[in-house]
Design a protein around this motif. Structure first.
Motif, PDB file in Angstrom:
ATOM      1  N   GLU A 327       0.809  -1.209   0.000  1.00 42.72           N
ATOM      2  CA  GLU A 327       0.000   0.000   0.000  1.00 42.72           C
ATOM      3  C   GLU A 327       0.847   1.267   0.000  1.00 42.72           C
ATOM      4  OE1 GLU A 327      -2.886  -0.092   3.086  1.00 42.72           O
ATOM      5  OE2 GLU A 327      -3.530  -2.138   2.650  1.00 42.72           O
ATOM      6  N   CYS A 328       2.167   1.115   0.008  1.00 45.91           N
ATOM      7  CA  CYS A 328       3.066   2.270   0.056  1.00 45.91           C
ATOM      8  C   CYS A 328       3.695   2.509  -1.308  1.00 45.91           C
ATOM      9  CB  CYS A 328       4.175   2.055   1.088  1.00 45.91           C
ATOM     10  SG  CYS A 328       3.613   2.072   2.802  1.00 45.91           S
ATOM     11  N   ASP A 329       4.036   3.771  -1.565  1.00 44.53           N
ATOM     12  CA  ASP A 329       4.810   4.082  -2.753  1.00 44.53           C
ATOM     13  C   ASP A 329       6.289   3.850  -2.448  1.00 44.53           C
ATOM     14  OD1 ASP A 329       5.405   6.128  -1.053  1.00 44.53           O
ATOM     15  OD2 ASP A 329       4.542   7.721  -2.288  1.00 44.53           O
ATOM     16  N   THR A 330       7.160   4.287  -3.350  1.00 43.32           N
ATOM     17  CA  THR A 330       8.587   4.008  -3.181  1.00 43.32           C
ATOM     18  C   THR A 330       9.135   4.580  -1.885  1.00 43.32           C
ATOM     19  OG1 THR A 330       8.909   3.942  -5.574  1.00 43.32           O
ATOM     20  CG2 THR A 330      10.869   4.278  -4.207  1.00 43.32           C
ATOM     21  N   GLY A 331       8.877   5.871  -1.657  1.00 43.26           N
ATOM     22  CA  GLY A 331       9.402   6.499  -0.444  1.00 43.26           C
ATOM     23  C   GLY A 331       8.827   5.898   0.810  1.00 43.26           C
ATOM     24  N   GLY A 332       7.518   5.631   0.805  1.00 42.48           N
ATOM     25  CA  GLY A 332       6.907   5.048   1.987  1.00 42.48           C
ATOM     26  C   GLY A 332       7.375   3.634   2.258  1.00 42.48           C
ATOM     27  N   ALA A 333       7.529   2.824   1.199  1.00 42.49           N
ATOM     28  CA  ALA A 333       7.988   1.451   1.386  1.00 42.49           C
ATOM     29  C   ALA A 333       9.415   1.418   1.929  1.00 42.49           C
ATOM     30  CB  ALA A 333       7.906   0.698   0.059  1.00 42.49           C
ATOM     31  N   LEU A 334      10.280   2.271   1.386  1.00 46.69           N
ATOM     32  CA  LEU A 334      11.657   2.305   1.876  1.00 46.69           C
ATOM     33  C   LEU A 334      11.706   2.772   3.322  1.00 46.69           C
ATOM     34  CD1 LEU A 334      14.617   1.891   1.204  1.00 46.69           C
ATOM     35  CD2 LEU A 334      14.704   4.234   0.353  1.00 46.69           C
ATOM     36  N   SER A 335      10.882   3.753   3.650  1.00 48.19           N
ATOM     37  CA  SER A 335      10.842   4.219   5.037  1.00 48.19           C
ATOM     38  C   SER A 335      10.362   3.122   5.968  1.00 48.19           C
ATOM     39  CB  SER A 335       9.917   5.437   5.141  1.00 48.19           C
ATOM     40  OG  SER A 335       9.761   5.843   6.484  1.00 48.19           O
ATOM     41  N   LEU A 336       9.376   2.350   5.530  1.00 48.21           N
ATOM     42  CA  LEU A 336       8.849   1.262   6.347  1.00 48.21           C
ATOM     43  C   LEU A 336       9.902   0.185   6.574  1.00 48.21           C
ATOM     44  CD1 LEU A 336       6.165   0.366   7.692  1.00 48.21           C
ATOM     45  CD2 LEU A 336       5.683  -0.921   5.606  1.00 48.21           C
ATOM     46  N   LEU A 337      10.715  -0.079   5.565  1.00 45.18           N
ATOM     47  CA  LEU A 337      11.747  -1.103   5.678  1.00 45.18           C
ATOM     48  C   LEU A 337      12.908  -0.660   6.557  1.00 45.18           C
ATOM     49  CD1 LEU A 337      11.798  -2.232   1.944  1.00 45.18           C
ATOM     50  CD2 LEU A 337      11.104  -3.650   3.886  1.00 45.18           C
ATOM     51  N   MET A 338      13.099   0.633   6.706  1.00 42.24           N
ATOM     52  CA  MET A 338      14.238   1.141   7.462  1.00 42.24           C
ATOM     53  C   MET A 338      13.905   1.397   8.925  1.00 42.24           C
ATOM     54  SD  MET A 338      16.661   1.031   5.355  1.00 42.24           S
ATOM     55  CE  MET A 338      17.945   1.902   6.251  1.00 42.24           C
ATOM     56  N   ARG A 339      12.652   1.227   9.320  1.00 42.88           N
ATOM     57  CA  ARG A 339      12.289   1.394  10.726  1.00 42.88           C
ATOM     58  C   ARG A 339      11.977   0.024  11.317  1.00 42.88           C
ATOM     59  NH1 ARG A 339       7.906   4.561   8.736  1.00 42.88           N
ATOM     60  NH2 ARG A 339       8.706   6.261  10.001  1.00 42.88           N
ATOM     61  N   PRO A 340      11.942  -0.087  12.678  1.00 44.37           N
ATOM     62  CA  PRO A 340      11.695  -1.396  13.294  1.00 44.37           C
ATOM     63  C   PRO A 340      10.418  -2.044  12.791  1.00 44.37           C
ATOM     64  CG  PRO A 340      12.434   0.169  14.941  1.00 44.37           C
ATOM     65  CD  PRO A 340      12.241   0.944  13.669  1.00 44.37           C
ATOM     66  N   SER A 341      10.440  -3.357  12.701  1.00 45.07           N
ATOM     67  CA  SER A 341       9.313  -4.103  12.158  1.00 45.07           C
ATOM     68  C   SER A 341       8.100  -3.982  13.064  1.00 45.07           C
ATOM     69  CB  SER A 341       9.695  -5.574  11.990  1.00 45.07           C
ATOM     70  OG  SER A 341       8.588  -6.346  11.593  1.00 45.07           O
ATOM     71  N   SER A 342       6.910  -3.904  12.439  1.00 43.40           N
ATOM     72  CA  SER A 342       5.674  -3.880  13.214  1.00 43.40           C
ATOM     73  C   SER A 342       5.259  -5.273  13.657  1.00 43.40           C
ATOM     74  CB  SER A 342       4.553  -3.249  12.385  1.00 43.40           C
ATOM     75  OG  SER A 342       4.377  -3.959  11.163  1.00 43.40           O
ATOM     76  N   ALA A 343       5.900  -6.314  13.118  1.00 43.90           N
ATOM     77  CA  ALA A 343       5.606  -7.689  13.511  1.00 43.90           C
ATOM     78  C   ALA A 343       6.491  -8.088  14.690  1.00 43.90           C
ATOM     79  CB  ALA A 343       5.838  -8.639  12.343  1.00 43.90           C
ATOM     80  N   SER A 344       6.025  -9.049  15.461  1.00 45.08           N
ATOM     81  CA  SER A 344       6.809  -9.530  16.597  1.00 45.08           C
ATOM     82  C   SER A 344       7.868 -10.515  16.120  1.00 45.08           C
ATOM     83  CB  SER A 344       5.896 -10.199  17.619  1.00 45.08           C
ATOM     84  OG  SER A 344       5.367 -11.411  17.093  1.00 45.08           O
ATOM     85  N   ALA A 345       8.910 -10.647  16.931  1.00 44.13           N
ATOM     86  CA  ALA A 345       9.973 -11.595  16.586  1.00 44.13           C
ATOM     87  C   ALA A 345       9.442 -13.023  16.586  1.00 44.13           C
ATOM     88  CB  ALA A 345      11.129 -11.455  17.577  1.00 44.13           C
ATOM     89  N   GLY A 346       8.519 -13.335  17.494  1.00 42.48           N
ATOM     90  CA  GLY A 346       7.950 -14.679  17.530  1.00 42.48           C
ATOM     91  C   GLY A 346       7.199 -15.030  16.258  1.00 42.48           C
ATOM     92  N   HIS A 347       6.440 -14.058  15.716  1.00 35.48           N
ATOM     93  CA  HIS A 347       5.711 -14.308  14.474  1.00 35.48           C
ATOM     94  C   HIS A 347       6.682 -14.516  13.307  1.00 35.48           C
ATOM     95  CE1 HIS A 347       2.495 -13.955  11.484  1.00 35.48           C
ATOM     96  NE2 HIS A 347       3.286 -13.127  10.825  1.00 35.48           N
ATOM     97  N   VAL A 348       7.735 -13.704  13.254  1.00 38.94           N
ATOM     98  CA  VAL A 348       8.720 -13.842  12.172  1.00 38.94           C
ATOM     99  C   VAL A 348       9.416 -15.190  12.254  1.00 38.94           C
ATOM    100  CG1 VAL A 348      10.891 -12.916  11.275  1.00 38.94           C
ATOM    101  CG2 VAL A 348       9.046 -11.353  11.908  1.00 38.94           C
ATOM    102  N   CYS A 349       9.756 -15.639  13.464  1.00 41.98           N
ATOM    103  CA  CYS A 349      10.409 -16.953  13.617  1.00 41.98           C
ATOM    104  C   CYS A 349       9.479 -18.076  13.177  1.00 41.98           C
ATOM    105  CB  CYS A 349      10.836 -17.147  15.065  1.00 41.98           C
ATOM    106  SG  CYS A 349      12.170 -16.055  15.621  1.00 41.98           S
ATOM    107  N   ALA A 350       8.209 -17.990  13.575  1.00 43.82           N
ATOM    108  CA  ALA A 350       7.255 -19.035  13.182  1.00 43.82           C
ATOM    109  C   ALA A 350       7.058 -19.057  11.673  1.00 43.82           C
ATOM    110  CB  ALA A 350       5.929 -18.806  13.898  1.00 43.82           C
ATOM    111  N   LEU A 351       7.018 -17.882  11.051  1.00 44.15           N
ATOM    112  CA  LEU A 351       6.844 -17.821   9.601  1.00 44.15           C
ATOM    113  C   LEU A 351       8.078 -18.351   8.878  1.00 44.15           C
ATOM    114  CD1 LEU A 351       5.112 -17.043   7.216  1.00 44.15           C
ATOM    115  CD2 LEU A 351       5.914 -14.674   7.445  1.00 44.15           C
TER     116      LEU A 351
END
Length: 544
Positions: A327-351
């Motif tokens: 849902e983000c454009d180039t600037g928004g997507a890059l900004s989202l990738l450069m800040r801490p993840s909104s997902a938990s570490a437990g969810h990322v490990c399970a995935l």
């Protein structure tokens, strides 16, 4: 080998469902390699967690082996390395301090001091909100560990970011020792948790982790100098391993797991290396809250010292925020990738487990994240114009740089603090020789601030272009001193009214949107300290 007196009977199986590990209790079945890996993947590793990390990273054997012999061997190795790399050049007869011979002990001494100063610049910025890392002894320990490791590993040597890999390891060792005081320990744990070997054990753990991470700090065929700096690049050199690794992740894993997300990143012209190099080199240490890092690293270390499944975690992190990214454009997507993840570490490990083995590990349910919309809005507004900032700029006439009056007021306030705070701290210490326990942390923080303010007489030196960000570039300007442009906000021209022949005339003051200022850094050259480490002033050290 000394073990706990309440070892379980031989009839128990390490895979038994009724078996539960207990903190600071080295029962063999619950501390076997199989059980530790299973517990780490389920994020329920017991303490001392640092010992479990060392076992899973093959630095030391499980308690079923001769664990004490291995621990003592690592500590003796560190002592020998420290003695070898801490030679006093004054003890070398006939060596000229001005010699440029590569075999000169004095030249190596100066290079070592520059390398320590380079490391110290990063160490003093480690986790600024964590009180533990503001302690001078802790910072000195980190500098020594990183220095000895980089000197014994000339390629890649020391690279920016390694201090953020060492810090969580050191803190975990410290926490294990602090919490162990309330337990009755076996002889093995008493030896492992001995306070005097915190530095030795942190070097052991750091070396074990760097076996898998070292490849991501490689810069192709460019080798750092003995001072820890990369030479100037005049010709094209090979890409570093991190870039090649991330390209393989995109082509071989992300495209097959989520082709829509991979296509969106390509359409946004966002390459994996823009965010992935930081993810890999810091082992995702900045992408999650610090309280989640121990469980995340336990999960990562369960795969062994070469960390073979990091690519699954990279893909899992991208897929965990795919909706927001799409849902983000180039600037928004890059900004989202450069800040801490909104997902938990437990969810990322399970995935990541599901990506590794979809049949054995089912896909985790989608994480309910109430901050999803706010994350998208924040990312999309990262490069938007801030009307409030414009109005404030119109009000105070600021051009984005401190005015002379602001600097004068700041210096006056600093001088006042230097004059009065130390005496106030001394008065408090005299009045409260035995302060209440609740007041001790606050008093220690005040004392640390007072000590920090005593550092004065700062010198300014120019800084060369950051080579870390130009690893794959061939620009002739790499390594040269440059003027760095500072982008300012969209300030409207300010209108000043002046009188000319008693008639008010509007004068338009044009505000440049770009100013060039020299990139400078403050180097501490005078401070009341007994540290044996150099201050951030290698040029002055050459004259001492």
């Amino acid at each position: 080998m000394a073990t706990n007196s309440n070892n379980s009977s031989p009839g128990h199986s390490p895979s038994s469902t009724t078996l539960e590990a207990v903190d600071y209790n080295l029962q063999f079945p619950t501390w076997s390699m199989e059980y530790l890996k299973k517990a780490a993947m389920q994020q329920r590793l017991v303490r001392p967690r640092s010992l479990a990390w060392a076992i899973m990273l093959n630095a030391i054997p499980p308690p079923s082996g001769d664990i004490l012999l291995s621990i003592h061997g690592h500590r003796n190795f560190y002592n020998d390395l420290r003695n070898k790399l801490s030679m006093d050049p004054r003890a070398v007869i006939g060596d000229d301090p001005l010699s440029q011979n590569d075999e000169s002990a004095w030249k190596q001494h100066f290079c070592d001091n520059e390398l320590k100063a380079l490391i110290l610049q990063d160490v003093v910025r480690t986790f600024p909100d964590e009180t533990y890392f503001r302690d001078k002894d802790v910072q000195d320990t980190m500098v020594r560990v990183l220095f000895f490791w980089s000197r014994s590993h000339p390629s890649p040597g020391y690279r920016q970011g390694m201090h953020e890999v060492l810090a969580p390891l050191l803190f975990e060792l410290y926490c294990d020792r602090q919490q162990a005081k309330q337990y009755a320990l076996s002889d093995t744990l008493l030896n492992y948790l001995e306070e005097g070997y915190l530095e030795h054990d942190s070097y052991m753990l750091f070396s074990a982790v760097m076996k898998g991470l070292e490849q991501f700090y490689s810069t192709g065929d460019v080798i750092p100098t003995s001072c820890g700096r990369l030479p100037l690049s005049r010709s094209l050199h090979n890409q570093n391993e991190a870039v090649r690794y991330l390209e393989r992740v995109r082509e071989d894993y992300l495209t097959s797991a989520d082709p829509g997300l991979a296509k969106h990143l390509m359409e946004c012209n966002i390459s994996m290396e823009l965010f992935g190099i930081r993810w890999l080199r810091l082992l995702f240490g900045r992408e999650f809250p610090r309280t989640e890092i121990p469980n995340l690293w336990s999960f990562i270390f369960s795969d062994g010292p070469m960390l073979p499944n990091l690519h699954h975690i990279v893909v899992a992190m991208l897929m965990s925020i795919r909706t927001a990214l799409l849902e983000c454009d180039t600037g928004g997507a890059l900004s989202l990738l450069m800040r801490p993840s909104s997902a938990s570490a437990g969810h990322v490990c399970a995935l990541s487990l599901h990506l590794r083995d979809p049949i054995r590990y089912p896909s985790p349910p989608a994480q309910l994240n109430n901050s999803h919309d706010s994350a998208i809005d924040a990312a999309n507004s990262e490069y938007s114009y801030d009307q409030k900032a414009e109005e404030e700029a119109e009000t105070d006439g600021s051009e984005g740089l401190a005015e002379g009056g602001d600097v004068a007021r700041s210096l006056a306030a600093l001088a006042l603090l230097r004059a009065r705070l130390p005496s106030a701290v001394a008065a408090l210490q005299a009045a409260l020789p035995r302060p209440p326990p609740d007041a001790i942390p606050a008093l220690e923080q005040i004392a640390q601030l007072s000590a920090l303010l005593q550092c004065r007489n700062h010198a300014l030196i120019d800084v060369e272009t950051a080579l870390e960000a130009a690893e794959n570039q061939t620009s002739f300007s790499v390594g040269r001193r440059q003027l760095v442009p500072v982008m300012l906000g969209r300030n409207k021209p300010k209108v000043n009214q002046v009188k000319v022949n008693q008639v008010k005339v509007n004068q338009v003051k044009v505000i440049n949107k770009v100013k060039e200022v020299p990139l400078q850094v403050f180097h501490q050259v005078e401070c009341d300290s007994t540290s044996d480490l150099p201050f951030q002033d290698p040029l002055r050290l050459r004259t001492e």
